[in-house]
Design a protein around this motif. Structure first.
Motif, PDB file in Angstrom:
ATOM      1  N   GLY A 217      66.653 -26.303 -32.693  1.00  0.00           N
ATOM      2  CA  GLY A 217      65.746 -26.064 -33.813  1.00  0.00           C
ATOM      3  C   GLY A 217      66.415 -25.354 -34.959  1.00  0.00           C
ATOM      4  N   PHE A 218      67.738 -25.554 -35.124  1.00  0.00           N
ATOM      5  CA  PHE A 218      68.543 -24.932 -36.177  1.00  0.00           C
ATOM      6  C   PHE A 218      68.452 -23.406 -36.134  1.00  0.00           C
ATOM      7  CE2 PHE A 218      67.532 -29.175 -37.995  1.00  0.00           C
ATOM      8  CZ  PHE A 218      68.822 -29.664 -38.043  1.00  0.00           C
ATOM      9  N   ARG A 219      68.423 -22.878 -34.928  1.00  0.00           N
ATOM     10  CA  ARG A 219      68.416 -21.432 -34.743  1.00  0.00           C
ATOM     11  C   ARG A 219      69.476 -21.042 -33.719  1.00  0.00           C
ATOM     12  NH1 ARG A 219      61.962 -19.802 -34.329  1.00  0.00           N
ATOM     13  NH2 ARG A 219      61.353 -20.584 -36.406  1.00  0.00           N
ATOM     14  N   LEU A 220      69.959 -19.818 -33.828  1.00  0.00           N
ATOM     15  CA  LEU A 220      70.892 -19.304 -32.842  1.00  0.00           C
ATOM     16  C   LEU A 220      70.123 -19.043 -31.551  1.00  0.00           C
ATOM     17  CD1 LEU A 220      73.913 -18.362 -32.620  1.00  0.00           C
ATOM     18  CD2 LEU A 220      73.054 -16.037 -33.011  1.00  0.00           C
ATOM     19  N   PRO A 221      70.504 -19.682 -30.426  1.00  0.00           N
ATOM     20  CA  PRO A 221      69.702 -19.536 -29.203  1.00  0.00           C
ATOM     21  C   PRO A 221      69.674 -18.121 -28.654  1.00  0.00           C
ATOM     22  CG  PRO A 221      71.743 -20.759 -28.762  1.00  0.00           C
ATOM     23  CD  PRO A 221      71.632 -20.616 -30.237  1.00  0.00           C
ATOM     24  N   TYR A 222      70.786 -17.373 -28.785  1.00  0.00           N
ATOM     25  CA  TYR A 222      70.816 -15.970 -28.381  1.00  0.00           C
ATOM     26  C   TYR A 222      72.024 -15.309 -29.034  1.00  0.00           C
ATOM     27  CZ  TYR A 222      73.954 -17.956 -24.806  1.00  0.00           C
ATOM     28  OH  TYR A 222      74.944 -18.650 -24.157  1.00  0.00           O
ATOM     29  N   ALA A 223      72.003 -13.987 -29.111  1.00  0.00           N
ATOM     30  CA  ALA A 223      72.987 -13.249 -29.909  1.00  0.00           C
ATOM     31  C   ALA A 223      74.411 -13.462 -29.431  1.00  0.00           C
ATOM     32  CB  ALA A 223      72.643 -11.759 -29.900  1.00  0.00           C
ATOM     33  N   GLY A 224      74.612 -13.652 -28.116  1.00  0.00           N
ATOM     34  CA  GLY A 224      75.960 -13.797 -27.569  1.00  0.00           C
ATOM     35  C   GLY A 224      76.446 -15.226 -27.492  1.00  0.00           C
ATOM     36  N   TYR A 225      75.760 -16.153 -28.162  1.00  0.00           N
ATOM     37  CA  TYR A 225      76.146 -17.563 -28.077  1.00  0.00           C
ATOM     38  C   TYR A 225      77.402 -17.814 -28.911  1.00  0.00           C
ATOM     39  CZ  TYR A 225      75.820 -22.649 -28.274  1.00  0.00           C
ATOM     40  OH  TYR A 225      76.077 -23.988 -28.177  1.00  0.00           O
ATOM     41  N   PHE A 226      78.384 -18.514 -28.318  1.00  0.00           N
ATOM     42  CA  PHE A 226      79.646 -18.795 -28.985  1.00  0.00           C
ATOM     43  C   PHE A 226      80.054 -20.248 -28.769  1.00  0.00           C
ATOM     44  CE2 PHE A 226      84.297 -18.113 -29.761  1.00  0.00           C
ATOM     45  CZ  PHE A 226      84.194 -17.471 -30.976  1.00  0.00           C
ATOM     46  N   GLY A 227      79.080 -21.124 -28.607  1.00  0.00           N
ATOM     47  CA  GLY A 227      79.370 -22.514 -28.263  1.00  0.00           C
ATOM     48  C   GLY A 227      79.433 -23.434 -29.458  1.00  0.00           C
ATOM     49  N   GLY A 228      79.859 -24.673 -29.194  1.00  0.00           N
ATOM     50  CA  GLY A 228      79.869 -25.720 -30.208  1.00  0.00           C
ATOM     51  C   GLY A 228      81.145 -25.784 -31.000  1.00  0.00           C
ATOM     52  N   VAL A 229      81.257 -24.917 -32.007  1.00  0.00           N
ATOM     53  CA  VAL A 229      82.430 -24.903 -32.885  1.00  0.00           C
ATOM     54  C   VAL A 229      82.812 -23.446 -33.145  1.00  0.00           C
ATOM     55  CG1 VAL A 229      83.433 -25.662 -35.070  1.00  0.00           C
ATOM     56  CG2 VAL A 229      81.587 -26.989 -34.014  1.00  0.00           C
ATOM     57  N   SER A 230      84.076 -23.119 -32.913  1.00  0.00           N
ATOM     58  CA  SER A 230      84.540 -21.753 -33.121  1.00  0.00           C
ATOM     59  C   SER A 230      85.951 -21.773 -33.689  1.00  0.00           C
ATOM     60  CB  SER A 230      84.517 -20.966 -31.806  1.00  0.00           C
ATOM     61  OG  SER A 230      85.311 -21.605 -30.821  1.00  0.00           O
ATOM     62  N   GLY A 231      86.362 -20.651 -34.272  1.00  0.00           N
ATOM     63  CA  GLY A 231      87.687 -20.556 -34.857  1.00  0.00           C
ATOM     64  C   GLY A 231      88.313 -19.212 -34.583  1.00  0.00           C
ATOM     65  N   LEU A 232      89.584 -19.216 -34.182  1.00  0.00           N
ATOM     66  CA  LEU A 232      90.327 -17.994 -33.942  1.00  0.00           C
ATOM     67  C   LEU A 232      91.728 -18.133 -34.517  1.00  0.00           C
ATOM     68  CD1 LEU A 232      88.567 -18.581 -31.048  1.00  0.00           C
ATOM     69  CD2 LEU A 232      89.430 -16.291 -30.606  1.00  0.00           C
ATOM     70  N   SER A 233      92.225 -17.053 -35.077  1.00  0.00           N
ATOM     71  CA  SER A 233      93.623 -17.050 -35.490  1.00  0.00           C
ATOM     72  C   SER A 233      94.509 -17.024 -34.246  1.00  0.00           C
ATOM     73  CB  SER A 233      93.914 -15.831 -36.370  1.00  0.00           C
ATOM     74  OG  SER A 233      93.837 -14.642 -35.608  1.00  0.00           O
ATOM     75  N   LYS A 234      95.771 -17.297 -34.442  1.00  0.00           N
ATOM     76  CA  LYS A 234      96.699 -17.298 -33.308  1.00  0.00           C
ATOM     77  C   LYS A 234      96.738 -15.931 -32.639  1.00  0.00           C
ATOM     78  CE  LYS A 234     101.519 -18.401 -32.156  1.00  0.00           C
ATOM     79  NZ  LYS A 234     102.826 -18.858 -32.704  1.00  0.00           N
ATOM     80  N   SER A 235      96.758 -14.862 -33.435  1.00  0.00           N
ATOM     81  CA  SER A 235      96.809 -13.519 -32.867  1.00  0.00           C
ATOM     82  C   SER A 235      95.526 -13.170 -32.126  1.00  0.00           C
ATOM     83  CB  SER A 235      97.086 -12.495 -33.967  1.00  0.00           C
ATOM     84  OG  SER A 235      96.065 -12.516 -34.953  1.00  0.00           O
ATOM     85  N   GLN A 236      94.375 -13.583 -32.658  1.00  0.00           N
ATOM     86  CA  GLN A 236      93.100 -13.331 -31.971  1.00  0.00           C
ATOM     87  C   GLN A 236      93.041 -14.082 -30.643  1.00  0.00           C
ATOM     88  OE1 GLN A 236      90.396 -14.677 -34.985  1.00  0.00           O
ATOM     89  NE2 GLN A 236      90.505 -12.775 -36.163  1.00  0.00           N
ATOM     90  N   PHE A 237      93.502 -15.313 -30.647  1.00  0.00           N
ATOM     91  CA  PHE A 237      93.479 -16.133 -29.439  1.00  0.00           C
ATOM     92  C   PHE A 237      94.348 -15.511 -28.342  1.00  0.00           C
ATOM     93  CE2 PHE A 237      94.806 -19.645 -26.741  1.00  0.00           C
ATOM     94  CZ  PHE A 237      93.624 -20.361 -26.560  1.00  0.00           C
ATOM     95  N   LEU A 238      95.548 -15.085 -28.722  1.00  0.00           N
ATOM     96  CA  LEU A 238      96.450 -14.498 -27.734  1.00  0.00           C
ATOM     97  C   LEU A 238      95.959 -13.133 -27.269  1.00  0.00           C
ATOM     98  CD1 LEU A 238      99.910 -15.474 -29.285  1.00  0.00           C
ATOM     99  CD2 LEU A 238      98.713 -16.558 -27.361  1.00  0.00           C
TER     100      LEU A 238
END
Length: 344
Positions: A217-238
């Motif tokens: 419904g075009f809403r965030l399902p819950y505050a800790g949701y991190f699904g679908g599409v995400s982006g991290l820098s190389k340093s954040q990922f490591l």
């Protein structure tokens, strides 16, 4: 006496009129020179811009570029014996950093799935994308080196699906292509963004792009949701040791990633809900992707498992790399889940 007063009054009026005329003349001259200066500045910038446009690019910088021209139409190219004029030197203007917000964005996009979209049409509409799905802006220096190439990571065989492990594979395989990549966007293949202001780049904090999907419904399902599409820098990922490898089947890995981010002192950033909208291509759930019954227990143990389970422990076998006009397809064998212990 009356005539004397009248004369003095007329004299004062004349002086006031002359003073107003002088003031008007001064203002007109100031405005004139200001407009003249603006015209000079405009034409100087216009000429400089046109001059920079005629600087030649080498054929290798643009794969679809034509052969260089030699003056007016029909003119003969210089003969091999002709000596070049060594007194001339061509200096190209250095490229400037790309804008934070690209020009030409339209905002909300109409995404419909009623008519099919062929890869041939996608290729025609994106002529600057080179083999493997790679693109470099021709007129500015990118502020980040996003892993763009588009890499599709395909799990070989019919064993249980493992989304997070495939994302780890994508990270390493992209770095094999270009070790200078410093930003990585991880996206499910069935999600289409609905606003081009949702810029795929990295931020000071890990980025969650898919804030509102149509299935929620075009809403965030819950505050800790991190699904679908995400982006991290190389340093954040490591820093979070990548994604977990032990989530076999559907669910749980996104919450584990959110926990890893929080436990490493970072926060998730998101675009405005009106910009972070996505439509999902309707499809049935894939076979061998049934809900993972162990996901809730694993999520609770992120703190204990994230140092040993992640990019540092990733194992897989590369099966095939296929360079297509708009993407790179990578097929890998990632193994199968460990056998579950029988209940006693």
């Amino acid at each position: 006496m009356t005539r004397l007063l009248l004369g003095v009054t007329l004299e004062r009026i004349c002086k006031a009129v002359l003073l107003l005329c002088l003031l008007h003349f001064v203002i007109i001259m100031i405005l004139y020179f200001d407009v003249y200066a603006q015209h000079l500045d405009f034409f100087s910038r216009f000429n400089a811009r046109n001059t920079s446009r005629v600087h030649p690019f080498s054929n290798s910088s643009r794969p679809n570029s034509t052969a260089p021209s030699y003056g007016p139409a029909g003119a003969e190219p210089p003969s091999p014996s002709a000596k070049p004029n060594t007194n001339r030197s061509v200096t190209e203007k250095p490229l400037q950093p790309c804008q934070e917000m690209p020009s030409g964005l339209v905002g909300r996009l109409l995404i419909e799935f009623s008519s099919p979209m062929s890869m041939e049409r996608v290729q025609r509409e994106n002529p600057d994308v080179s083999l493997g799905g790679k693109y470099t802006p021709p007129d500015c220096l990118p502020r980040q080196k996003v892993a763009y190439g588009i890499y599709i990571i395909n799990q070989y065989g019919e064993d249980t699906f493992n989304r997070a492990k495939l994302l780890n594979v994508g990270f390493l395989e992209a770095l094999k292509d270009d070790e200078e990549y410093d930003c990585f966007i991880f996206s499910d293949v069935d999600l289409i963004p609905m606003d081009d202001r949702n810029l795929y780049r990295c931020y000071e904090q890990p980025r969650h792009f898919a804030v509102g999907m149509d299935k929620f419904g075009f809403r965030l399902p819950y505050a800790g949701y991190f699904g679908g599409v995400s982006g991290l820098s190389k340093s954040q990922f490591l820093k979070i040791n990548g994604f977990p490898n032990e989530y076999w089947g559907w669910g749980g890995e996104d919450d584990d990633i959110f926990n890893r981010i929080s436990l490493n002192g970072m926060k998730v950033s998101r675009p405005d809900i009106r910009i972070g909208r996505y439509r999902m291509i309707k499809h049935e759930r894939d076979k061998h992707n049934e809900p993972n019954p162990q996901r809730f227990t694993k999520i609770q143990n992120t703190k204990m498992t994230m140092k040993r389970d992640g990019i540092s422990s990733l194992q897989y076998r590369l099966v095939e790399v296929s360079r297509q006009p708009m993407y790179t397809n990578i097929t890998v064998e990632i193994g199968r889940p460990p056998p579950r212990l029988a209940r006693g």
